[in-house]
Design a protein around this motif. Structure first.
Motif, mmCIF file in Angstrom:
data_model
loop_
_atom_site.group_PDB
_atom_site.id
_atom_site.type_symbol
_atom_site.label_atom_id
_atom_site.label_comp_id
_atom_site.label_asym_id
_atom_site.label_seq_id
_atom_site.Cartn_x
_atom_site.Cartn_y
_atom_site.Cartn_z
ATOM 1 N N LYS A 1 0.839 -1.190 0.000
ATOM 2 C CA LYS A 1 0.000 0.000 0.000
ATOM 3 C C LYS A 1 0.887 1.257 0.000
ATOM 4 O O LYS A 1 1.900 1.292 0.696
ATOM 5 N N PHE A 2 0.524 2.250 -0.795
ATOM 6 C CA PHE A 2 1.261 3.519 -0.812
ATOM 7 C C PHE A 2 0.395 4.615 -0.199
ATOM 8 O O PHE A 2 -0.815 4.652 -0.432
ATOM 9 N N VAL A 3 1.035 5.483 0.580
ATOM 10 C CA VAL A 3 0.320 6.636 1.137
ATOM 11 C C VAL A 3 1.092 7.882 0.703
ATOM 12 O O VAL A 3 2.312 7.919 0.816
ATOM 13 N N TYR A 4 0.365 8.879 0.185
ATOM 14 C CA TYR A 4 1.037 10.089 -0.305
ATOM 15 C C TYR A 4 0.760 11.263 0.630
ATOM 16 O O TYR A 4 -0.399 11.547 0.945
ATOM 17 N N ASP A 5 1.841 11.918 1.059
ATOM 18 C CA ASP A 5 1.725 13.107 1.905
ATOM 19 C C ASP A 5 2.344 14.299 1.175
ATOM 20 O O ASP A 5 3.270 14.130 0.375
ATOM 21 N N GLY A 6 1.842 15.491 1.485
ATOM 22 C CA GLY A 6 2.458 16.713 0.960
ATOM 23 C C GLY A 6 2.749 17.637 2.129
ATOM 24 O O GLY A 6 1.990 17.665 3.112
ATOM 25 N N GLY A 7 3.851 18.379 2.044
ATOM 26 C CA GLY A 7 4.187 19.297 3.130
ATOM 27 C C GLY A 7 4.977 20.486 2.629
ATOM 28 O O GLY A 7 5.437 20.516 1.486
ATOM 29 N N VAL A 8 5.100 21.486 3.495
ATOM 30 C CA VAL A 8 5.883 22.678 3.131
ATOM 31 C C VAL A 8 6.902 22.953 4.238
ATOM 32 O O VAL A 8 6.562 23.010 5.417
ATOM 33 N N THR B 1 -2.390 19.578 -1.426
ATOM 34 C CA THR B 1 -2.328 18.932 -0.104
ATOM 35 C C THR B 1 -1.362 19.700 0.799
ATOM 36 O O THR B 1 -1.666 20.024 1.948
ATOM 37 N N ALA B 2 -0.190 19.987 0.229
ATOM 38 C CA ALA B 2 0.853 20.645 1.020
ATOM 39 C C ALA B 2 0.383 22.012 1.517
ATOM 40 O O ALA B 2 0.575 22.363 2.694
ATOM 41 N N LEU B 3 -0.274 22.771 0.647
ATOM 42 C CA LEU B 3 -0.736 24.117 1.028
ATOM 43 C C LEU B 3 -1.862 24.029 2.053
ATOM 44 O O LEU B 3 -1.916 24.792 3.022
ATOM 45 N N ARG B 4 -2.781 23.062 1.844
ATOM 46 C CA ARG B 4 -3.913 22.909 2.770
ATOM 47 C C ARG B 4 -3.412 22.503 4.158
ATOM 48 O O ARG B 4 -3.801 23.068 5.181
ATOM 49 N N GLU B 5 -2.500 21.525 4.190
ATOM 50 C CA GLU B 5 -1.983 21.056 5.483
ATOM 51 C C GLU B 5 -1.226 22.178 6.203
ATOM 52 O O GLU B 5 -1.303 22.306 7.416
ATOM 53 N N THR B 6 -0.490 22.960 5.427
ATOM 54 C CA THR B 6 0.282 24.051 6.041
ATOM 55 C C THR B 6 -0.663 25.082 6.654
ATOM 56 O O THR B 6 -0.456 25.561 7.774
ATOM 57 N N ASP C 1 8.762 18.414 13.626
ATOM 58 C CA ASP C 1 8.262 17.967 12.343
ATOM 59 C C ASP C 1 7.998 19.201 11.479
ATOM 60 O O ASP C 1 8.077 20.329 11.964
ATOM 61 N N ILE C 2 7.635 18.969 10.210
ATOM 62 C CA ILE C 2 7.243 20.098 9.360
ATOM 63 C C ILE C 2 5.740 19.952 9.078
ATOM 64 O O ILE C 2 5.199 18.848 9.220
ATOM 65 N N PRO C 3 5.073 21.039 8.675
ATOM 66 C CA PRO C 3 3.647 20.896 8.350
ATOM 67 C C PRO C 3 3.472 19.959 7.155
ATOM 68 O O PRO C 3 4.022 20.216 6.081
ATOM 69 N N LYS C 4 2.750 18.880 7.356
ATOM 70 C CA LYS C 4 2.495 17.940 6.250
ATOM 71 C C LYS C 4 1.340 17.020 6.615
ATOM 72 O O LYS C 4 0.975 16.914 7.789
#
Ligand code: URA
Length: 320
Positions: free
Chosen positions: A3-10, A48-53, A33-36
């Protein structure tokens, strides 16, 4: 099944007392940690990265156009072993930016590169810190160089090229640099390299070689449009020489793609492109020689030749 899980962060940074500092969030266990976070179904990873940040820091950020860093590690998702792929962007915020952490974290801290390397626990976060810091150093050096060369027309008597400077474009840590001849009319008007018909063809050719345009650094031997699209003179090439090589010294690409006769003569001292195109040459750097895309825009019979060169470039890249 894997299984793959994709995360985005800034990875957010800011200049405090003229020194670059990176933003870290502290979780309940004390780790930095960083926002992700996870990509939602159908969501682009940048979104995703912008929303999580925004959710985790309250910050609206504008990411750097070219920086991408990938982390991959094993994790557990719904009790199942999964491979997590994290795509990290970087973004600068003003010193006064107001950080508001969500309940996922217990606080935040701004750390210089050196302090971050001392305080973060995970090896891949340390690698991110080093890559982002080196990228931003190189970016600042390129910007300084651009400011210097932009003024060239006002310093040279009898300047005969356009006064508009066309800076190089791409990641300042690109593995591949592409060197053309000189800007054309569209580049002169927009201030960006390879945006006209040759540029559109270049973007397609890079895809044949397995490269996205955003991954490569694009510049030319001469950075000012020669009126009537003439070939730049030896004197004009000499005036821009410092800029070309200083860029390459900062970027340190693993491969330089030489587009056309003017770049070939300048970079390798070779005069006859039809005898050497499609070849990888190793000198002070690795060079791959091909025709200038303008030659294929003008003369259709050059299209299969240049396409075949870019297929060879794909092979050359995998051998480096
Ligand atoms: N051709 C070049 O050689 N350089 C550019 O920037 C654009 C077209």
């Amino acid at each position: 099944m894997l299984k793959f899980v994709y995360d985005g962060g800034v990875f957010v940074y800011s200049y405090r007392a003229e020194k670059r500092h990176f933003l870290f969030l502290r979780n309940g266990r004390g780790w930095l940690d960083i926002p992700k976070g996870h990509a939602e179904k159908g969501e682009r990873i940048m979104d995703t990265a912008l929303r999580e940040t925004k959710e985790e820091t309250g910050l609206d950020v504008v990411p750097d156009r070219f920086f991408r860093h990938s982390l991959a590690y094993w994790t557990k998702e719904d009790g199942q072993r999964a491979k997590k792929i994290v795509t990290v962007f970087i973004a600068e915020v003003p010193q006064a930016a107001n950080v508001r952490v969500s309940d996922e974290h217990v606080g935040y801290v701004w750390l210089s590169c050196e302090d971050a390397l001392r305080q973060v626990s995970f090896k891949d976060t340390k690698e991110l810190v080093m890559e982002a810091d080196s990228y931003l150093d190189r970016k600042a050096r390129i910007e300084k160089l651009n400011r210097e060369y932009r003024k060239l027309p006002s310093k040279v008597k009898g300047w005969d090229l356009s006064a508009n400077f066309v800076a190089g474009e791409g990641p300042p840590n690109a593995k591949v640099a592409v060197i053309g001849q000189a800007p054309g009319r569209s580049e002169d008007a927009s201030g960006r390299p390879f945006v006209g018909r040759s540029g559109q063809l270049l973007t397609k050719l890079l895809m044949i070689a397995g490269l996205r345009r955003e991954q490569v650094y694009i510049t030319s031997v001469v950075q000012f449009f020669p009126p009537k699209n003439r070939v730049p003179s030896d004197k004009e090439i000499a005036l821009c020489r410092g800029f070309l090589y200083r860029q390459l010294d900062i970027i340190k690409p693993r491969l330089v793609v030489v587009l056309g006769g003017v770049a070939l003569k300048e970079l390798l001292g070779i005069g006859e492109i039809m005898k050497v195109h499609g070849r990888l040459m190793k000198k002070d750097r690795n060079y791959f020689i091909t025709l200038h895309p303008a030659a294929a825009v003008r003369i259709k019979s050059n299209v299969p030749i240049i396409e075949s060169d870019f297929r060879k470039l794909k092979g050359a890249l995998s051998s480096l």
